[in-house]
Enzyme design. Structure first.
Site, PDB file in Angstrom:
ATOM      1  N   GLY A  65      -2.067   6.093   6.062  1.00  0.00           N
ATOM      2  CA  GLY A  65      -3.115   5.884   7.067  1.00  0.00           C
ATOM      3  C   GLY A  65      -3.473   4.416   7.194  1.00  0.00           C
TER       4      GLY A  65
ATOM      5  N   GLU B  35      -5.017  -1.538 -10.542  1.00  0.00           N
ATOM      6  CA  GLU B  35      -6.333  -1.597  -9.896  1.00  0.00           C
ATOM      7  C   GLU B  35      -7.409  -1.810 -10.957  1.00  0.00           C
ATOM      8  OE1 GLU B  35      -7.735   0.739  -6.788  1.00  0.00           O
ATOM      9  OE2 GLU B  35      -5.790   0.901  -5.778  1.00  0.00           O
TER      10      GLU B  35
ATOM     11  N   ASP C 131      -8.198  -2.963  -0.139  1.00  0.00           N
ATOM     12  CA  ASP C 131      -8.944  -2.064  -1.003  1.00  0.00           C
ATOM     13  C   ASP C 131     -10.172  -1.622  -0.217  1.00  0.00           C
ATOM     14  OD1 ASP C 131      -8.474  -1.136  -3.833  1.00  0.00           O
ATOM     15  OD2 ASP C 131     -10.653  -1.324  -3.737  1.00  0.00           O
TER      16      ASP C 131
ATOM     17  N   PHE D 257      -7.516   9.628   8.600  1.00  0.00           N
ATOM     18  CA  PHE D 257      -7.107  10.084   7.266  1.00  0.00           C
ATOM     19  C   PHE D 257      -8.328  10.051   6.361  1.00  0.00           C
ATOM     20  CE2 PHE D 257      -6.980   5.519   7.114  1.00  0.00           C
ATOM     21  CZ  PHE D 257      -7.254   5.156   5.812  1.00  0.00           C
ATOM     22  N   GLY D 258      -8.140  10.527   5.141  1.00  0.00           N
ATOM     23  CA  GLY D 258      -9.195  10.430   4.121  1.00  0.00           C
ATOM     24  C   GLY D 258     -10.544  10.971   4.580  1.00  0.00           C
ATOM     25  N   TYR D 259     -11.550  10.107   4.509  1.00  0.00           N
ATOM     26  CA  TYR D 259     -12.923  10.526   4.830  1.00  0.00           C
ATOM     27  C   TYR D 259     -13.225  10.523   6.334  1.00  0.00           C
ATOM     28  CZ  TYR D 259     -13.629   9.714  -0.170  1.00  0.00           C
ATOM     29  OH  TYR D 259     -13.536   9.764  -1.539  1.00  0.00           O
TER      30      TYR D 259
ATOM     31  N   THR E 193       0.840  -1.191   0.000  1.00  0.00           N
ATOM     32  CA  THR E 193       0.000   0.000   0.000  1.00  0.00           C
ATOM     33  C   THR E 193       0.878   1.244   0.000  1.00  0.00           C
ATOM     34  OG1 THR E 193      -1.766   1.216   1.136  1.00  0.00           O
ATOM     35  CG2 THR E 193      -0.180   0.096   2.552  1.00  0.00           C
ATOM     36  N   GLY E 194       0.393   2.282  -0.660  1.00  0.00           N
ATOM     37  CA  GLY E 194       1.096   3.555  -0.618  1.00  0.00           C
ATOM     38  C   GLY E 194       0.420   4.489   0.378  1.00  0.00           C
TER      39      GLY E 194
HETATM   40  P1  IMP Z   1      -8.122   2.479  -2.297  1.00  0.00           P
HETATM   41  O1  IMP Z   1      -8.436   1.425  -1.298  1.00  0.00           O
HETATM   42  O2  IMP Z   1      -6.653   2.672  -2.471  1.00  0.00           O
HETATM   43  O3  IMP Z   1      -8.873   2.296  -3.567  1.00  0.00           O
HETATM   44  O4  IMP Z   1      -8.562   3.865  -1.694  1.00  0.00           O
HETATM   45  C1  IMP Z   1      -9.615   4.013  -0.831  1.00  0.00           C
HETATM   46  C2  IMP Z   1      -9.776   5.466  -0.458  1.00  0.00           C
HETATM   47  O5  IMP Z   1     -10.848   5.499   0.477  1.00  0.00           O
HETATM   48  C3  IMP Z   1      -8.551   6.038   0.248  1.00  0.00           C
HETATM   49  O6  IMP Z   1      -7.779   6.811  -0.582  1.00  0.00           O
HETATM   50  C4  IMP Z   1      -9.160   6.919   1.316  1.00  0.00           C
HETATM   51  O7  IMP Z   1      -9.377   8.187   0.788  1.00  0.00           O
HETATM   52  C5  IMP Z   1     -10.520   6.277   1.576  1.00  0.00           C
HETATM   53  N1  IMP Z   1     -10.480   5.450   2.767  1.00  0.00           N
HETATM   54  C6  IMP Z   1     -10.278   4.099   2.846  1.00  0.00           C
HETATM   55  N2  IMP Z   1     -10.304   3.687   4.107  1.00  0.00           N
HETATM   56  C7  IMP Z   1     -10.520   4.778   4.843  1.00  0.00           C
HETATM   57  C8  IMP Z   1     -10.618   4.977   6.240  1.00  0.00           C
HETATM   58  O8  IMP Z   1     -10.487   4.079   7.075  1.00  0.00           O
HETATM   59  N3  IMP Z   1     -10.850   6.255   6.611  1.00  0.00           N
HETATM   60  C9  IMP Z   1     -10.990   7.274   5.738  1.00  0.00           C
HETATM   61  N4  IMP Z   1     -10.885   7.151   4.447  1.00  0.00           N
HETATM   62  C10 IMP Z   1     -10.638   5.900   3.988  1.00  0.00           C
END
Ligand code: IMP
Length: 181
Positions: free
Chosen positions: A12, A37, A66, A142-144, A8-9
Site C-alpha cells: 500500500g 526497526e 515509517d 490499506f491498513g487502517y 518497504t515491504g
Molecule cells: P510501519 O510504518 O511499517 O511501522 O507500519 C505502519 C502501519 O501503520 C502499517 O502496517 C499500516 O498498518 C498502518 N498505516 C501506515 N500508513 C497507513 C495509511 O496510509 N493507511 C492505513 N494504514 C496505514
C-alpha cells in the site's frame, strides 16, 4: 528521469509513493529487504535509523516511510506500534477499544527518511487529522484506511486518488520533494 529506491515491504505504501512521485517524474523502485526497526515512541528516529542503515548497506541513496495512527482517546496508541497492532489485532479490535469513547479524533503520521551513503539521514513528516469511524467502511487503501474518517468518509471509501491529495504521506513527500529540488 530521476530514480529513487524505496525500502518497504508494504504494498500500500509503495503504490501510493509510486503514484505521487510519478507525477513529479521520479521513478520509485521497491526494495523489500527491510531494516531493523528501533523501539521508540516517535517515528522520526525509527525512519532516520532505517534510512541510514540501508543506505550504508546498499551504498546507494534510499528512502523509507515509517508511519502510524495516533488515537487521542487511547493516548496516542497504536502510534509506533501500528504495524504490530494491525497484524495482530486488526481494525475490529481497535474499534472495540474505541467503543465507549466520545472523542474519536486521530492523526495519521508519515515520516519519510532519506539518506545517502556516508551522509546523515534526513526526515520529512506529514500528518492528517481525522476521526475513528464506528465501523469499517470502504474497500480502498490499506491498513487502517477503512476506519479513518476524513470529513465524513473513510480513506477506504474515498480511494487512493483522493487520499493521495490530502494524506499524511502526500504531505511528507511534498516536504521531501521541496528539499530535493
Ligand atoms: P510501519 O510504518 O511499517 O511501522 O507500519 C505502519 C502501519 O501503520 C502499517 O502496517 C499500516 O498498518 C498502518 N498505516 C501506515 N500508513 C497507513 C495509511 O496510509 N493507511 C492505513 N494504514 C496505514
Amino acid at each position: 528521469m530521476r530514480k529513487i529506491i524505496f525500502v518497504t515491504g508494504n504494498k500500500g505504501k509503495f503504490s501510493e509513493v509510486k503514484e505521487i512521485l510519478a507525477a513529479k517524474d521520479i521513478e520509485v523502485i521497491q526494495n523489500s529487504d527491510g531494516y531493523p526497526e528501533l523501539q521508540e515512541n516517535e517515528l522520526e528516529p525509527i525512519a532516520a535509523y532505517g534510512a541510514k542503515w540501508v543506505a550504508e548497506k546498499l551504498g546507494m541513496p534510499v528512502m523509507v516511510d515509517d508511519s502510524g495512527l495516533f488515537i487521542k482517546a487511547l493516548n496516542g496508541f497504536p502510534g509506533p506500534y501500528s504495524a504490530f497492532v494491525e497484524e495482530n489485532l486488526g481494525n475490529k479490535r481497535v474499534l472495540k477499544l474505541m467503543e465507549d469513547e466520545e472523542d474519536r479524533t486521530a492523526t495519521f503520521k508519515s515520516v519519510i527518511g532519506y539518506c545517502e551513503p556516508d551522509g546523515e539521514p534526513l526526515t520529512f513528516t506529514g500528518i492528517v487529522e481525522g476521526n475513528i469511524a464506528f465501523e469499517e467502511l470502504g474497500t480502498g487503501g490499506f491498513g487502517y484506511d477503512p476506519i479513518f474518517d476524513y470529513n465524513g468518509k473513510t480513506f477506504g471509501e474515498l480511494g487512493d486518488e483522493f487520499k493521495n491529495t490530502v494524506s499524511h504521506r502526500r504531505k511528507a513527500l511534498d516536504k521531501f520533494l521541496e528539499w530535493l529540488e
